[in-house]
Design a protein around this motif. Structure first.
Motif, PDB file in Angstrom:
ATOM      1  N   ASP A   1      -5.341   6.032  -1.714  1.00 11.15           N
ATOM      2  CA  ASP A   1      -4.277   5.010  -1.264  1.00 11.15           C
ATOM      3  C   ASP A   1      -4.120   4.759  -3.182  1.00 11.15           C
ATOM      4  O   ASP A   1      -4.801   3.928  -3.247  1.00 11.15           O
ATOM      5  CB  ASP A   1      -4.672   3.480  -0.903  1.00 11.15           C
ATOM      6  CG  ASP A   1      -4.321   3.370   1.047  1.00 11.15           C
ATOM      7  OD1 ASP A   1      -3.633   4.908   1.688  1.00 11.15           O
ATOM      8  OD2 ASP A   1      -4.587   2.862   2.065  1.00 11.15           O
TER       9      ASP A   1
ATOM     10  N   ARG B   1       0.301   4.936   0.779  1.00 14.43           N
ATOM     11  CA  ARG B   1       0.287   5.841   1.439  1.00 14.43           C
ATOM     12  C   ARG B   1       1.180   6.726   1.487  1.00 14.43           C
ATOM     13  O   ARG B   1       1.484   7.059   2.363  1.00 14.43           O
ATOM     14  CB  ARG B   1      -0.263   5.836   2.885  1.00 14.43           C
ATOM     15  CG  ARG B   1      -1.523   6.762   3.251  1.00 14.43           C
ATOM     16  CD  ARG B   1      -2.475   5.808   4.314  1.00 14.43           C
ATOM     17  NE  ARG B   1      -3.163   4.896   4.084  1.00 14.43           N
ATOM     18  CZ  ARG B   1      -3.215   3.762   4.958  1.00 14.43           C
ATOM     19  NH1 ARG B   1      -2.842   3.581   5.965  1.00 14.43           N
ATOM     20  NH2 ARG B   1      -3.832   2.545   4.324  1.00 14.43           N
TER      21      ARG B   1
ATOM     22  N   LEU C   1      -7.361  -0.066   4.040  1.00 12.82           N
ATOM     23  CA  LEU C   1      -7.699   0.193   2.762  1.00 12.82           C
ATOM     24  C   LEU C   1      -8.304   1.456   3.143  1.00 12.82           C
ATOM     25  O   LEU C   1      -9.308   1.643   3.655  1.00 12.82           O
ATOM     26  CB  LEU C   1      -8.158  -0.138   1.899  1.00 12.82           C
ATOM     27  CG  LEU C   1      -7.383  -1.801   1.044  1.00 12.82           C
ATOM     28  CD1 LEU C   1      -8.290  -1.755   0.482  1.00 12.82           C
ATOM     29  CD2 LEU C   1      -5.858  -2.060   1.629  1.00 12.82           C
TER      30      LEU C   1
ATOM     31  N   VAL D   1      -2.629   0.946  -4.063  1.00 17.59           N
ATOM     32  CA  VAL D   1      -2.774  -0.446  -3.153  1.00 17.59           C
ATOM     33  C   VAL D   1      -2.554  -1.419  -5.233  1.00 17.59           C
ATOM     34  O   VAL D   1      -2.536  -1.654  -6.030  1.00 17.59           O
ATOM     35  CB  VAL D   1      -4.273  -0.959  -3.058  1.00 17.59           C
ATOM     36  CG1 VAL D   1      -4.431  -1.934  -2.415  1.00 17.59           C
ATOM     37  CG2 VAL D   1      -4.532   0.474  -1.630  1.00 17.59           C
TER      38      VAL D   1
ATOM     39  N   ILE E   1       0.593  -1.209  -0.004  1.00 20.55           N
ATOM     40  CA  ILE E   1       0.289  -0.031  -0.175  1.00 20.55           C
ATOM     41  C   ILE E   1       1.361   1.250  -0.118  1.00 20.55           C
ATOM     42  O   ILE E   1       1.545   1.632   0.980  1.00 20.55           O
ATOM     43  CB  ILE E   1      -0.715  -0.368   1.009  1.00 20.55           C
ATOM     44  CG1 ILE E   1      -2.435  -1.250   1.273  1.00 20.55           C
ATOM     45  CG2 ILE E   1      -1.405   1.002   1.220  1.00 20.55           C
ATOM     46  CD1 ILE E   1      -2.379  -1.279   2.764  1.00 20.55           C
TER      47      ILE E   1
END
Length: 448
Positions: free
Chosen positions: A203, A186, A199, A205, A184
């Motif tokens: 984000d 972020r 999640l 992903v 991930i």
């Protein structure tokens, strides 16, 4: 391992930085002393001023002791010549960067081998391959095919329409679920997630799945309404644009906008046997873009030699309604900024080339390797050898290093998602994702 890199410009310097994280014996040579000084002041490696096509320079670098000799200067002829010389002197493997596409054609592989060159790197081809792959799945930021597509990794930015936001991953990624979340991004933070992670909106992903579940992933991330690319505009008519246009699937109608009239003539000759339309003009001209029906265009690719123009052009295309944009970014320092501006997929030729070369640095049986610049993570496909540690215990018992996760494996021709209770067998092709970790540390798990 003794590694000699000839050429300290874009690809060579980036590769040297990647390898400096390991304990390799690295020699970086270049004719520009200032360029070498700038790199050696930051990274643990040896530098040598000189031409790679001179015998005395190769002798000073101990080319005869090299496990791998990599020639990535801007001069294709110098790269080929130095690899031939290094091979004759005793280098075990050689890699040459080339600009002539003919040299990477499969029909010429035997010739290249007979010259003593083990691998050819063609940055434009690597970039074109990535562009075409990205356009085929317009709702995906990055796609990574493992073992011929038996497993697929998809990098996706989550929007408000995503169905799986704000839920612990232990509830989303069980042994029976058809995907595994392996990383991930972020903001500026990279997360190799655990069961309690969630999640969040915006984000990026990375999902590991199999091809039959790509449509399912598209649904749960809320991207079903994203239009597939049927009409495409490429701004900038260089080698990468030409190669990408030739590889474009027939269902994508392609236009190339190039400002240089002579380059337009060259493109028309090169693309004579295709349906690609070449337009002479400035791709930054909004009126021109409107004339070329950009409002009904689903894909825009900026491939000029200017990073700022590529970034701003993609932002403009987004504002004009284009869903899928791709920007060529040559300066690695701009990569994170480009991601934060939400311009879509970012392509960097030196990262692609260095990742392609990097797989040869490992002694374990590694079939494929790549680098995900947005999360600063490596992705590798290891083959589990008979009697290796990874085959002795279940995944949750292996004690894998922090910052590392196994995303899936290929057994025979079948892609299998991995959970904690999975038992890896000898011969399995295992996909490993590592953040801020030297892949060399993983070799002991896969070798006897």
């Amino acid at each position: 391992m003794r590694i000699i890199i000839a050429g300290a410009s874009a690809i060579g310097s980036h590769l040297a930085r990647m390898l400096s994280r390991s304990n390799h014996d690295i020699v970086l040579m270049d004719e520009d002393e200032d360029r070498l000084d700038a790199i050696s002041s930051e990274y643990d490696l040896m530098t040598l001023v000189g031409s790679p096509t001179e015998v005395k320079t190769l002798q000073s670098a101990d080319a005869d002791l090299a496990d791998i000799f990599i020639a990535v200067t801007p001069d294709e002829n110098a790269n080929i010549t130095s690899c031939v010389m290094a091979h004759v002197m005793g280098a075990k493997k050689t890699v040459a960067q080339v600009s002539n596409y003919e040299l990477v054609h499969p029909d010429n592989e035997t010739l290249i081998r007979h010259m003593g060159i083990n691998n050819i790197i063609h940055p434009e081809k690597l970039a074109a391959d990535t562009i075409v792959k990205s356009l085929k799945l317009s709702w995906v930021r990055q796609r990574w095919d493992v073992h011929g597509g038996s497993l697929v990794m998809l990098g996706i930015k989550l929007r408000e329409t995503c169905e799986i936001l704000n839920q612990p991953l232990r509830l989303l990624c069980g042994p029976q679920d058809p995907y595994h979340i392996v990383a991930i991004k972020r903001g500026n933070e990279t997360i190799i997630p655990g069961g309690n992670d969630e999640l969040r909106l915006f984000d990026i992903v990375y999902f590991m799945t199999t091809t039959q579940y790509i449509a399912y992933i598209r649904k749960i991330v809320g991207k079903e309404h994203y239009a597939d690319v049927k009409n495409l505009i490429i701004m900038g008519g260089g080698k990468t644009a030409s190669r990408a246009a030739k590889q474009m699937p027939p269902f994508i109608s392609t236009k190339i906008i190039e400002i240089d009239p002579k380059q337009c003539e060259k493109l028309n000759e090169d693309l004579d046997d295709t349906k690609v339309m070449v337009i002479q003009g400035d791709g930054r001209d909004i009126n021109l873009l409107k004339e070329e029906n950009i409002k009904n265009t689903q894909g825009f690719v900026a491939l000029t030699g200017n990073d700022e123009i590529n970034i701003l052009s993609c932002l403009t295309a987004k504002k004009l309604g284009v869903r899928k944009t791709i920007a060529m970014i040559n300066n690695s320092n701009y990569l994170s900024m480009a991601e934060s501006l939400d311009i879509g997929t970012v392509i960097n030729k030196k990262v692609l080339s260095a990742s392609n070369i990097y797989q040869m640095m490992l002694t374990a049986d590694v079939q494929n390797i790549g680098f995900l610049p947005s999360v600063n993570a490596d992705v590798a496909e290891f083959t589990a050898q008979e009697g290796s540690k990874v085959t002795q215990k279940k995944v949750y018992e292996l004690g894998l290093p922090r910052g590392c996760t196994i995303g899936g494996l290929v057994r025979g021709k079948e892609g299998i998602l991995v959970s904690g209770g999975t038992q890896i067998d000898a011969g399995d092709k295992v996909v490993v994702i590592c953040y801020d970790l030297n892949l060399k540390k993983l070799e002991r798990y896969f070798t006897k």
